[in-house]
Design an enzyme around this catalytic site. Structure first.
Site, mmCIF file in Angstrom:
data_model
loop_
_atom_site.group_PDB
_atom_site.id
_atom_site.type_symbol
_atom_site.label_atom_id
_atom_site.label_comp_id
_atom_site.label_asym_id
_atom_site.label_seq_id
_atom_site.Cartn_x
_atom_site.Cartn_y
_atom_site.Cartn_z
ATOM 1 N N GLU A 62 37.437 28.765 36.591
ATOM 2 C CA GLU A 62 37.129 28.188 35.277
ATOM 3 C C GLU A 62 35.888 28.873 34.716
ATOM 4 O O GLU A 62 34.999 29.317 35.469
ATOM 5 C CB GLU A 62 36.867 26.675 35.462
ATOM 6 N N ASN A 219 44.621 19.532 30.278
ATOM 7 C CA ASN A 219 43.968 19.277 31.570
ATOM 8 C C ASN A 219 43.278 17.922 31.518
ATOM 9 O O ASN A 219 42.591 17.610 30.537
ATOM 10 C CB ASN A 219 42.908 20.348 31.846
ATOM 11 N N GLU A 220 43.459 17.135 32.544
ATOM 12 C CA GLU A 220 42.818 15.809 32.625
ATOM 13 C C GLU A 220 42.842 15.139 31.251
ATOM 14 O O GLU A 220 41.797 14.763 30.697
ATOM 15 C CB GLU A 220 41.395 15.910 33.198
ATOM 16 N N GLU A 355 43.673 20.628 41.344
ATOM 17 C CA GLU A 355 42.223 20.594 41.638
ATOM 18 C C GLU A 355 42.020 19.702 42.855
ATOM 19 O O GLU A 355 42.402 18.530 42.835
ATOM 20 C CB GLU A 355 41.422 20.041 40.447
HETATM 21 O O1 AHR Z 1 36.417 21.581 38.669
HETATM 22 C C1 AHR Z 1 35.446 21.039 37.842
HETATM 23 C C2 AHR Z 1 36.013 20.054 36.821
HETATM 24 O O2 AHR Z 1 36.526 18.935 37.475
HETATM 25 C C3 AHR Z 1 37.172 20.540 36.000
HETATM 26 O O3 AHR Z 1 36.767 21.277 34.900
HETATM 27 C C4 AHR Z 1 37.822 19.268 35.565
HETATM 28 O O4 AHR Z 1 39.204 19.407 35.328
HETATM 29 C C5 AHR Z 1 37.522 18.316 36.698
HETATM 30 O O5 AHR Z 1 37.060 17.095 36.249
#
Ligand code: AHR
Length: 556
Positions: A62, A219-220, A355
């Site tokens: 990321e 994402n999330e 993740e």
């Molecule tokens: O991995 C760090 C962060 O954790 C990511 O950006 C997010 O998707 C998660 O909350």
């Protein structure tokens, strides 16, 4: 943090109690005698569980802290050895672990990212405020706070090609229209010369399509990715995926899924998605799932900041607490799978654990100023091994998993700064476990005395041994974790329905549960391999305290 047992005292007590851990040897069955074993592992050759997707050994990068700038990307003109700007040592190491897939560009960053900012001539790319800017410290490098877009889609694909991995791109669902999603697909996948975006790609040196198959749709989305309810997200998911251009490879679309045990997200998403009919399932390849082990408070708090522990300073109870938090992933996978089955009876949709890893409080950065960087220890190696074993044991459920994150962040496989580099104990686990990729998972029955310990005045227990086995032709691999901080296990391993003709044993362990690698001591903790003298259906092995073990056995 509980300093009840200080590190020095623990080491002394551990050494007295364990003894065997320091001088563990692998003994053939005939010499050791199964009668002396305190544990037993039966590998059932005629009970296959399914093929282990290589993609469960996936990674995540990321635009966060030192992951991209400094970790992965050093630039073409850097004095650091590089391959077209990408850190050469990283590429070399990733070949050793057979990296199958890498997720990019986030994480939370993905839902604030416009892919167009990262393509076209590098000197014309805009500088933007990074999603993580507010969390960065004053001393953090400027390019961690203000995204220079020097590294974008083309550079990421270059990285994937150099390491032989597939790209997995996360699209922005919170702050870009659906049109930008299909334009990104068009930029990556439209045939040479077919569209203006294909020409733009060609101008950057890549006339041939990138053929990106894996796409995350947000994402999330329950949090940083839009703060949606699962029903609202399902509506957005339908809209974003109603039409996407298909050129060659089938697109595998990953819906943004729950955090840990949050079954209500899974339910809400499927209920709303299927309100438009069962054929909606065809648009979903996988449901993403995130699980971080962060709460080491022993049940005292659920506060995100107060609950975290230290990466480097911990006592045996903290060690077990972390493993306990990690082990939850097995129930989490099974729980979501059952829930998904209520809506998707044929289990067309798979789980994508994109993740996972431990998350500690700040303070152990290898490079001060790098956000969310922590130094992984032997504890994180054991944690990672037991997590990968869980995925191996559920091959029909988990199609992909991505360790968070690859370098300089959270459960890093590697740490790097300028010309300094080291492989962490987590990186060594990935190298040991790579042999499972694509193998046939086998049912494995393990019995061992439970670990018993005092958890703040209350008796607690944890399983004694766990692992997984897979077969590829005549090659059988068994990986096993011994979580006990001070007791080795003498284990009898039997291959039901087969005969072992040769093998080797690789072990990652140390008499210090805090052992870790640093730039100054990059080889402080490394796995050791020994040849096994074995011939028969059974062998006895000593599994040292606090260890990750791999037996590579050849069957006759
Ligand atoms: O991995 C760090 C962060 O954790 C990511 O950006 C997010 O998707 C998660 O909350």
């Amino acid at each position: 943090m509980n300093h009840g047992i200080r590190r020095r005292e623990f080491l002394r007590e551990g050494a007295l109690a364990a003894g065997a851990a320091a001088c563990s040897v692998y003994l053939p069955h005939a010499a050791a005698g199964v009668a002396s074993a305190d544990s037993r592992i039966d590998i059932l050759l005629d009970e296959p569980l399914g093929t282990i997707s290589p993609n469960i050994y996936g990674h995540f990068t990321e635009h966060l802290g030192g992951v991209i700038y400094d970790g992965l990307w050093v630039g073409e003109n850097s004095p650091v050895a590089n391959l077209q700007g990408i850190r050469k040592r990283l590429v070399e190491e990733m070949h050793k672990i057979k990296a199958p897939v890498v997720r990019y560009p986030g994480g939370c960053f993905a839902d604030s990212y416009n892919w167009r900012d990262g393509v076209g001539p590098a000197d014309k790319r805009p500088r933007r405020t990074n999603f993580w800017n507010d969390a960065e410290t004053k001393t953090a490098p400027e390019n961690h706070k203000y995204e220079p877009n020097r590294f974008g889609t083309n550079e990421f694909i270059r990285f994937c090609r150099l390491i032989g991995a597939q790209p997995y791109l996360a699209a922005n669902l919170r702050s870009l229209p659906a049109e930008e999603f299909y334009h990104w697909v068009e930029y990556c996948n439209s045939p040479a010369g077919s569209t203006s975006l294909a020409e733009m790609r060609a101008a950057a040196g890549s006339p041939e399509p990138f053929n990106v198959r894996f796409w995350g749709v947000g994402n999330e989305s329950w949090g940083c990715g839009g703060n949606f309810t699962p029903q609202e997200y399902a509506v957005e998911f339908r809209r974003f995926t109603t039409w996407l251009p298909h050129y060659g490879p089938d697109l595998c679309l990953v819906a943004s899924g729950p955090y840990s045990e949050e079954l209500s997200w899974t339910r809400g998403f499927f209920e709303e998605l299927l309100r438009k009919g069962a054929d909606q399932l065809r648009s979903v390849y996988g449901l993403s799932l995130h699980h971080y082990a962060w709460n080491l408070s022993r049940g005292r708090t659920t506060d995100w900041d107060k609950g975290k522990g230290s990466a480097l300073e911990f006592d045996p109870v903290d060690w077990y607490e972390l493993l306990r938090e990690g082990q939850r992933v097995e129930d989490i996978v099974e729980g979501h799978w059952r829930t998904m089955g209520e809506y998707d009876t044929e289990h067309h949709v798979k789980l994508i654990v994109d993740e996972w890893g431990p998350w500690y409080r700040p303070g152990s950065e290898a490079t001060p100023g790098n956000l969310l960087e922590q130094i992984p220890t032997l504890r994180d190696a054991v944690f990672s091994a037991l997590t990968l074993d869980v995925f191996n044991r559920h091959p029909e459920k988990v199609a992909m998993a991505n360790c968070a994150q690859l370098i300089n962040c959270l459960n890093s496989l590697y740490l790097a700064h300028e010309d300094k580099f080291c492989v962490t104990p987590v990186g060594h686990v990935f190298a040991m476990y790579a042999a499972h990729q694509g193998g046939q998972a086998l049912r494995t029955v393990i019995s061992a005395p439970a670990v018993r310990y005092d958890r703040d005045g209350k008796p607690a227990s944890f399983w004694g041994l766990q692992g997984s086995a897979s077969l590829d032709g005549k090659e059988l691999r068994l990986t096993v974790v011994n979580p006990h901080v001070s007791e080795a296990r003498e284990c009898s391993v039997a291959v039901r329905g087969g005969r072992i003709v040769s093998g080797s044993a690789t072990t990652l362990t140390s008499s210090d549960i805090h052992a870790h690698n640093t730039f100054a001591e990059p080889a402080a903790l490394e796995p050791q391999t020994k040849k096994l003298d074995v011939n028969g259906a059974e062998l006895a092995v000593a599994l040292p305290a606090a260890s990750v073990n791999k037996l590579a056995l050849v069957l006759g």
